[in-house]
Design an enzyme around this catalytic site. Sequence first.
Site, short mmCIF file in Angstrom:
data_model
loop_
_atom_site.label_atom_id
_atom_site.label_comp_id
_atom_site.label_asym_id
_atom_site.label_seq_id
_atom_site.Cartn_x
_atom_site.Cartn_y
_atom_site.Cartn_z
N LYS A 83 0.85 -1.20 0.00
CA LYS A 83 0.00 0.00 0.00
C LYS A 83 0.88 1.24 0.00
O LYS A 83 1.75 1.39 0.87
CB LYS A 83 -0.89 -0.05 1.24
C1 E4P Z 1 -8.41 1.79 3.62
O1 E4P Z 1 -7.56 1.14 3.07
C2 E4P Z 1 -8.20 2.61 4.81
O2 E4P Z 1 -7.42 1.86 5.68
C3 E4P Z 1 -9.48 2.96 5.52
O3 E4P Z 1 -10.60 2.59 4.78
C4 E4P Z 1 -9.54 4.34 6.07
O4 E4P Z 1 -10.77 4.52 6.70
P1 E4P Z 1 -11.05 5.73 7.71
O5 E4P Z 1 -11.17 7.00 6.92
O6 E4P Z 1 -12.34 5.37 8.39
O7 E4P Z 1 -9.88 5.77 8.66
#
Ligand code: E4P
Length: 217
Positions: A83
């Site tokens: 990522k």
């Molecule tokens: C996705 O890969 C992220 O980890 C996640 O969806 C972020 O979500 P949030 O905005 O609720 O922290």
Amino acid sequence: MKFFVDTAEIDDIKELNDLGMVDGVTTNPSLILKSGRDILEVTKEICGIVSGPVSAEVVALEADEMIAEGRKLAEIADNIAVKLPLTWDGLKACKVLSGEGKMVNVTLCFSANQALLAAKAGATFISPFIGRLDDINLDGMDLIEDIRTIYDNYGFETNILAASIRTVGHVQDCARIGADVMTAPPEVIRKLASHPLTDKGLEQFMKDWAKTGQKIL
Ligand code: E4P
């Protein structure tokens, strides 16, 4: 639409995976902090439970270091998706790591132009953050719709991974628009099963059943 679970909590992943509700997992530095676990150890454990892509996020900000971290994370298991943040350096790292055949999830996407760049850099997944756009009074779902249109216009194969999902309505809208994947916290996935009319109907059935005086077992 595939379901990824957005957590590093092993018990939640196991429960949902046993039910067939988990096609993959996404984590991020905040979720690793919440788990209290070592990133390499917990990610390896998750990869042993789930056969689909497991996203593990780099923390470097400069391309060469991101690439080195990405290669180390990819060694954990074959189903790791590295990522990377949607920055210019992140795109450089995406181009290199995807060129090596690694799955790459480009995260923190807030515009259709950013998504276009990620696709051109060879991303396997693009993660537009719906909830965080809603938080600043923008409609996160418009972004999913725009990316879907643009990717379809040009036949990009990058998967739209709708992220930062906060509500069951988000899940339904993503499925309607045609996101390839959505990632949501375990509690949102569980809530998909709830409906007040199901609860009401079940209550009535139980009352009537008690009056029959019968037993099945
Ligand atoms: C996705 O890969 C992220 O980890 C996640 O969806 C972020 O979500 P949030 O905005 O609720 O922290």
